[in-house]
Design an enzyme around this catalytic site. Sequence first.
Site, PDB file in Angstrom:
ATOM      1  N   SER A 120      -6.606  44.265   4.796  1.00  0.00           N
ATOM      2  CA  SER A 120      -5.926  43.876   3.560  1.00  0.00           C
ATOM      3  C   SER A 120      -5.538  42.389   3.634  1.00  0.00           C
ATOM      4  O   SER A 120      -6.395  41.544   3.913  1.00  0.00           O
ATOM      5  CB  SER A 120      -4.710  44.785   3.365  1.00  0.00           C
ATOM      6  OG  SER A 120      -4.285  44.749   2.050  1.00  0.00           O
ATOM      7  N   HIS A 138      -7.833  52.775   2.173  1.00  0.00           N
ATOM      8  CA  HIS A 138      -7.478  51.410   2.561  1.00  0.00           C
ATOM      9  C   HIS A 138      -7.458  51.229   4.083  1.00  0.00           C
ATOM     10  O   HIS A 138      -7.804  50.162   4.579  1.00  0.00           O
ATOM     11  CB  HIS A 138      -6.097  51.100   1.970  1.00  0.00           C
ATOM     12  CG  HIS A 138      -5.757  49.651   1.912  1.00  0.00           C
ATOM     13  ND1 HIS A 138      -6.557  48.719   1.296  1.00  0.00           N
ATOM     14  CD2 HIS A 138      -4.684  48.964   2.389  1.00  0.00           C
ATOM     15  CE1 HIS A 138      -5.988  47.519   1.397  1.00  0.00           C
ATOM     16  NE2 HIS A 138      -4.868  47.646   2.065  1.00  0.00           N
ATOM     17  N   ASP A 154     -10.851  53.436  -1.514  1.00  0.00           N
ATOM     18  CA  ASP A 154      -9.682  52.570  -1.701  1.00  0.00           C
ATOM     19  C   ASP A 154      -9.714  52.057  -3.139  1.00  0.00           C
ATOM     20  O   ASP A 154     -10.794  51.864  -3.709  1.00  0.00           O
ATOM     21  CB  ASP A 154      -9.768  51.380  -0.733  1.00  0.00           C
ATOM     22  CG  ASP A 154      -8.517  50.489  -0.752  1.00  0.00           C
ATOM     23  OD1 ASP A 154      -7.455  50.945  -1.207  1.00  0.00           O
ATOM     24  OD2 ASP A 154      -8.627  49.335  -0.289  1.00  0.00           O
TER      25      ASP A 154
END
Length: 437
Positions: free
Chosen positions: A157, A417, A360
């Site tokens: 991320s 994610h 995700d």
Amino acid sequence: MTRFVLLCLLALIATAATKGKGFGPGEQDYGYVTVRDGAHMFWWLFHTTADVADSSERPLIMWLQGGPGGSSCGYGNFEILGPLDLDLNLRNTTWVNDFNVLFVDNPVGTGYSYVENPSLFTTDNKQIAADLLTLMKNFYEQLPQFKKSPFYIYGQSYGGKMAVDFAHLIYKESRLGNIQSNISGVAMGNSWISPVDSVLSWAPFLYQVSLVDDKGEKEILSQAEYTKQVFDQGLYEQATDEWATTEYVILDKTDGVDFYNILTKMERGSSHNKRTIKQQAVDRQTYNKYYSSRAYDLDQLMNGIVKEALGIPRTVHWGSQSGDVFDYLAVDFMKPVIDVVETLLNETNLNVHVYNGNVDLIVDTPGQMVWINKLKWNESADFQTAPRKTIWVNNIMEGYEKQGGKFTMFWINVAGHSVPRDNPAGSRAFLKSMTGF
Ligand SMILES: *[C@@H]1O[C@H](CO)[C@@H](O)[C@H](O)[C@H]1NC(C)=O
Ligand SMILES: *[C@@H]1O[C@H](CO)[C@@H](O)[C@H](O)[C@H]1NC(C)=O
Ligand SMILES: *[C@@H]1O[C@H](CO)[C@@H](O)[C@H](O)[C@H]1NC(C)=O
Ligand SMILES: *[C@@H]1O[C@H](CO)[C@@H](O)[C@H](O)[C@H]1NC(C)=O
């Protein structure tokens, strides 16, 4: 008075690595590095449990959590890939089985890391990279046997965005002889590399997977396009606010989708959609349901028995500055680092990997493909024309990969994610491709 006591304690701890038992199984080292006067960064190394005479015979992997403000030592370690899970059971897919894993609470203010003065929070990616370089100089001084170990940076991320600038800096500095590091590769997992491309991808993605109808798609797209417009005008901090607003529109139109895994069956009235988006970005990176069924709440763990075992001063409260970490980066948050990825490909011999979980939402795969297909380096044509290969593990299809020169993209199936947790088999495949182990 309280402040004075705090500073005294901090002065005591901000020096060498602690040789302690640590927390959980296996050999560990950890400690604080003062990366700038008054800015203290915490790191935690788990030596590999692989059958080797010395752990430094195996690669060193740095794990960078996102947010910005999410703690690698907390989330990354206990929720994603460390040796213990939140029930404090052994995680048999931990990366420590094969690699030395270095969790860093970064940028300063995250997790156990802290600043003594708000002016010391980082405000851009270059400063974050500079702090990490200082951290690694100190790390190698304390554990010099790792100077020769191949060093890989894995970021998830926002951690992936931080990883590319840091990889470029440590590569340059090692070439200049300012640091001895065997930096060999960087990997971006569901990473915030081109924020505007990600935001623009949400509406069509949600429509295609039936989470909104055409009216919902239109409303989300309209707010996403406004975010881009504000960004294009150079109003970067406002663009971050418009990003948050776009997420609120999505929560409204979907009645509370899990941003970190679209397959989650949400519970009515779950606290998820009531939390503020920014706090979610910092804290969770994944839905609360995973935690609510666990024996330990991460906050209690990190401010309780883990903190005690590691000898963190009582005055340091894990996670207490994380909101500030995000806010101080609000101007930088929406800026892309595509050019830095290109520079890595143009000017270094590092392996550059992207891996992305296919369920995700916040960093969905269609949004990633937009910037990946824009990349220009001397082998981009090879990447474009390369065959996409299936990743088979024990005759199970775990995803796909495509390689051009030093750049490889991994599409990982049935993962949200946090790919290392959601699909350990697929993760082993991209780790082996990067490291040979
Ligand atoms: C992981 O360990 C648990 C016991 O702790 C065991 O039940 C499970 O089969 C193991 N899984 C794998 C893939 O080895
Ligand atoms: C870096 O690691 C590779 C693989 O283990 C090794 O062959 C090489 O000698 C190392 N380089 C340095 C400078 O230590
Ligand atoms: C990388 O090299 C390509 C040519 O192969 C060039 O078009 C591109 O602008 C370069 N990118 C950067 C950031 O230097
Ligand atoms: C691209 O550049 C790298 C050096 O940066 C070189 O090793 C590689 O052979 C080049 N590839 C092509 C196709 O020219």
